[in-house]
Design a protein around this motif. Structure first.
Motif, short mmCIF file in Angstrom:
data_model
loop_
_atom_site.label_atom_id
_atom_site.label_comp_id
_atom_site.label_asym_id
_atom_site.label_seq_id
_atom_site.Cartn_x
_atom_site.Cartn_y
_atom_site.Cartn_z
N VAL A 151 0.85 -1.18 0.00
CA VAL A 151 0.00 0.00 0.00
C VAL A 151 0.89 1.25 0.00
O VAL A 151 1.75 1.39 0.87
CB VAL A 151 -0.92 0.00 1.24
CG1 VAL A 151 -1.80 1.25 1.24
CG2 VAL A 151 -1.76 -1.26 1.27
N PRO A 152 0.70 2.14 -0.97
CA PRO A 152 1.53 3.35 -1.00
C PRO A 152 1.21 4.28 0.17
O PRO A 152 0.09 4.28 0.70
CB PRO A 152 1.16 4.01 -2.34
CG PRO A 152 -0.19 3.49 -2.67
CD PRO A 152 -0.28 2.11 -2.08
N ALA A 153 2.18 5.08 0.57
CA ALA A 153 2.00 6.00 1.69
C ALA A 153 0.87 7.00 1.43
O ALA A 153 0.16 7.39 2.35
CB ALA A 153 3.30 6.75 1.98
N ASP A 154 0.66 7.36 0.17
CA ASP A 154 -0.39 8.32 -0.19
C ASP A 154 -1.65 7.61 -0.70
O ASP A 154 -2.36 8.11 -1.57
CB ASP A 154 0.13 9.30 -1.23
CG ASP A 154 0.45 8.66 -2.57
OD1 ASP A 154 0.62 7.40 -2.63
OD2 ASP A 154 0.53 9.38 -3.58
N TRP A 155 -1.98 6.46 -0.13
CA TRP A 155 -3.06 5.61 -0.63
C TRP A 155 -4.39 6.33 -0.73
O TRP A 155 -5.17 6.07 -1.64
CB TRP A 155 -3.19 4.33 0.21
CG TRP A 155 -3.53 4.53 1.65
CD1 TRP A 155 -2.66 4.68 2.70
CD2 TRP A 155 -4.85 4.60 2.22
NE1 TRP A 155 -3.35 4.82 3.87
CE2 TRP A 155 -4.70 4.78 3.61
CE3 TRP A 155 -6.13 4.52 1.69
CZ2 TRP A 155 -5.79 4.90 4.47
CZ3 TRP A 155 -7.21 4.65 2.56
CH2 TRP A 155 -7.03 4.83 3.92
N ARG A 156 -4.67 7.26 0.17
CA ARG A 156 -5.95 7.98 0.13
C ARG A 156 -6.14 8.73 -1.19
O ARG A 156 -7.25 8.87 -1.69
CB ARG A 156 -6.09 8.93 1.31
CG ARG A 156 -6.34 8.24 2.63
CD ARG A 156 -6.43 9.23 3.79
NE ARG A 156 -6.63 8.58 5.05
CZ ARG A 156 -5.67 8.09 5.81
NH1 ARG A 156 -4.41 8.16 5.44
NH2 ARG A 156 -5.94 7.51 6.95
N ALA A 157 -5.04 9.21 -1.76
CA ALA A 157 -5.11 9.94 -3.02
C ALA A 157 -5.46 9.04 -4.20
O ALA A 157 -5.82 9.54 -5.27
CB ALA A 157 -3.76 10.64 -3.29
N HIS A 158 -5.39 7.74 -4.01
CA HIS A 158 -5.65 6.79 -5.10
C HIS A 158 -7.04 6.16 -5.05
O HIS A 158 -7.40 5.37 -5.92
CB HIS A 158 -4.60 5.67 -5.08
CG HIS A 158 -3.21 6.19 -5.25
ND1 HIS A 158 -2.67 6.50 -6.47
CD2 HIS A 158 -2.26 6.46 -4.32
CE1 HIS A 158 -1.43 6.94 -6.31
NE2 HIS A 158 -1.17 6.93 -5.00
N LEU A 159 -7.83 6.49 -4.02
CA LEU A 159 -9.18 5.92 -3.91
C LEU A 159 -10.13 6.55 -4.91
O LEU A 159 -9.98 7.72 -5.28
CB LEU A 159 -9.72 6.11 -2.49
CG LEU A 159 -8.97 5.39 -1.37
CD1 LEU A 159 -9.60 5.70 -0.03
CD2 LEU A 159 -8.91 3.89 -1.60
#
Length: 116
Positions: free
Chosen positions: A107-115
């Motif tokens: 899971v990338p550290a900026d996962w929220r940006a990929h939702l």
């Protein structure tokens, strides 16, 4: 127990995570289980949206949540919840110690940006 078209209570889950994300080295937010064949796919908030893609590709209309503590079914053809008393073959959810999003290490550290 009633019979519901598109639900096979004997179908075994395909694994503990999204089968397609696992094959591609991807990650998911939440998991869904095909109620007809047991294929585990990622939800529509996940980057790859494999559960709805599985439904579209196979014609299998109903998914069940594969999240601990949840027990709802969703019909992609009607975009509505399905009321049923059907219990699917175990397990009913991903392992409780599996992180969300998951799996651990992908899971990338900026996962929220990929939702979605």
């Amino acid at each position: 127990m009633t019979t519901t078209p598109g639900i096979d209570p004997t179908a075994q889950p395909s694994g503990a995570g999204c089968a397609d994300c696992d094959a591609a080295g991807g990650w998911w937010f939440h998991l869904r289980r095909c109620a007809q064949c047991g294929h585990i796919g990622c939800c529509d908030s996940s980057p790859a949206q494999h559960a709805s893609a599985h439904s579209a590709a196979t014609g299998h209309p109903i998914m069940r949540t594969f999240e601990p503590g949840e027990d709802w079914f969703w019909d992609f053809t009607t975009d509505a919840y399905v009321e049923t008393d059907v219990t699917l073959a175990p397990p009913q959810s991903r392992p409780a110690d599996q992180p969300v999003p998951g799996p651990a290490g992908r899971v990338p550290a900026d996962w929220r940006a990929h939702l979605n």
